[in-house]
Motif scaffolding. Structure first.
Motif, short mmCIF file in Angstrom:
data_model
loop_
_atom_site.label_atom_id
_atom_site.label_comp_id
_atom_site.label_asym_id
_atom_site.label_seq_id
_atom_site.Cartn_x
_atom_site.Cartn_y
_atom_site.Cartn_z
N ASP A 102 55.96 -29.24 10.78
CA ASP A 102 55.78 -30.03 9.57
C ASP A 102 56.18 -31.48 9.85
O ASP A 102 57.31 -31.74 10.28
N PRO A 103 55.30 -32.47 9.64
CA PRO A 103 55.64 -33.87 9.92
C PRO A 103 56.88 -34.36 9.19
O PRO A 103 57.52 -35.31 9.66
N VAL A 104 57.25 -33.73 8.09
CA VAL A 104 58.44 -34.18 7.35
C VAL A 104 59.71 -33.96 8.18
O VAL A 104 60.74 -34.58 7.92
N LEU A 105 59.63 -33.11 9.21
CA LEU A 105 60.80 -32.84 10.05
C LEU A 105 61.05 -33.92 11.10
O LEU A 105 62.16 -34.03 11.62
N TYR A 106 60.03 -34.73 11.42
CA TYR A 106 60.17 -35.69 12.51
C TYR A 106 61.22 -36.75 12.18
O TYR A 106 61.26 -37.29 11.07
N SER A 107 62.07 -37.06 13.17
CA SER A 107 63.16 -38.01 12.96
C SER A 107 63.02 -39.24 13.84
O SER A 107 62.61 -40.30 13.38
N LYS A 108 63.34 -39.14 15.15
CA LYS A 108 63.36 -40.33 16.02
C LYS A 108 62.75 -40.00 17.37
O LYS A 108 63.03 -38.95 17.94
N PRO A 109 61.91 -40.91 17.92
CA PRO A 109 61.28 -40.66 19.23
C PRO A 109 62.06 -41.28 20.38
O PRO A 109 62.71 -42.32 20.23
N THR A 163 63.19 -36.09 18.12
CA THR A 163 64.19 -35.28 17.45
C THR A 163 63.66 -34.90 16.07
O THR A 163 62.88 -35.64 15.45
N LEU A 164 64.07 -33.73 15.62
CA LEU A 164 63.64 -33.22 14.32
C LEU A 164 64.86 -33.03 13.42
O LEU A 164 65.98 -32.82 13.90
N LEU A 165 64.64 -33.10 12.15
CA LEU A 165 65.66 -32.69 11.20
C LEU A 165 65.72 -31.16 11.19
O LEU A 165 64.71 -30.49 11.40
N TRP A 166 66.91 -30.62 11.00
CA TRP A 166 67.01 -29.18 10.82
C TRP A 166 66.39 -28.81 9.49
O TRP A 166 66.46 -29.59 8.53
#
Length: 252
Positions: A102-109, A163-166
């Motif tokens: 889910d794209p909403v999980l994406y945090s920082k590249p 990185t993803l959000l939990w």
């Protein structure tokens, strides 16, 4: 670029020595906190609440509060001994279709680069295998003071770690959907407008906030005025708004 993390990517029995580099550098606004009455800078000081004295950065450590309320002081060397495998390893857990994340999980590249000659061949293998397989690698890694969920994906012959959000860090929005009905004709016009507005060159877009801020600051210093943009007005007649939008897009 300077590496912000050095370790390994591990999938199966394959281990790749790598460096991570920050992939982004966000632009600030240039604001300072000041005293509104005279414009003097506001300074924040680190003060020990027990001794009521300012503490230099060299004497500041991290504190972890136990369930019984006691605080354990942790120094950098203590955290180096953290018994966590992902402290030095991007631990690949499996592979999934990118559409399943889910794209909403994406945090920082972060850019991922092979470290040394030994990492070159397995690095190239993982990049090519991900590209051919059409999947991304789901992994865990510890950056700074947090273990993060992450994905590895290929990009222009390189690896990118996002990185993803939990999942538990995502707030439940409740039901924000609309029950308002739409007609087939409205959908046709909306799709036609999308077709006419297709093709945005994202690389050519720029942040205009700083320029607007400068205009505002100059106007305030010189006693001038700035013209605020008009606030959008919701369409009363949706069909008419769609048709007008299509005509306007066709003339651009």
């Amino acid at each position: 670029m300077r590496a912000i993390w050095t370790g390994y990517v591990s999938f199966g029995l394959v281990t790749i020595p790598v460096h991570l580099y920050s992939a982004t550098a966000e632009h600030g606004t240039g604001f300072h906190q000041v005293h509104a009455s005279d414009g003097a800078r506001i300074r924040h000081r680190r003060v020990c609440e027990r001794e009521d004295v300012e503490v230099p950065q060299s004497e500041i450590a991290r504190g972890w509060e136990r369930p019984d309320g006691r605080t354990v002081v942790l120094l950098d060397e203590d955290l180096e001994a953290l018994p966590l495998p992902t402290k030095r390893t991007v631990d690949v857990l499996g592979f999934v279709d990118e559409r399943d994340v889910d794209p909403v999980l994406y945090s920082k590249p972060y850019w991922v680069g092979a470290a040394g000659e030994q990492g070159q061949r397995p690095y190239a293998l993982l990049v090519e295998a991900l590209a051919r397989h059409g999947t991304v690698a789901v992994a865990k890694v510890t950056l700074r003071t947090r273990e993060r969920l992450a994905v590895l994906r290929p990009r222009h012959g390189m690896l990118v770690l996002h990185t993803l959000l939990w999942p538990e860090e995502i707030r439940e929005p409740g039901d924000l959907s609309s029950s308002a009905p739409v007609t087939d004709r409205e959908l046709e016009l909306a799709e036609l407008l999308m077709d006419q507005l297709a093709g945005v060159e994202i690389a050519e877009l720029h942040d205009e906030y700083a320029a607007a801020l400068e205009q505002l600051a100059v106007a305030k210093m010189t006693g001038g005025e700035v013209q605020e943009p008009e606030e959008p007005v919701p369409a009363v007649d949706l069909m008419a708004a769609l048709e007008a939008s299509i005509r306007a897009a066709g003339t651009n």
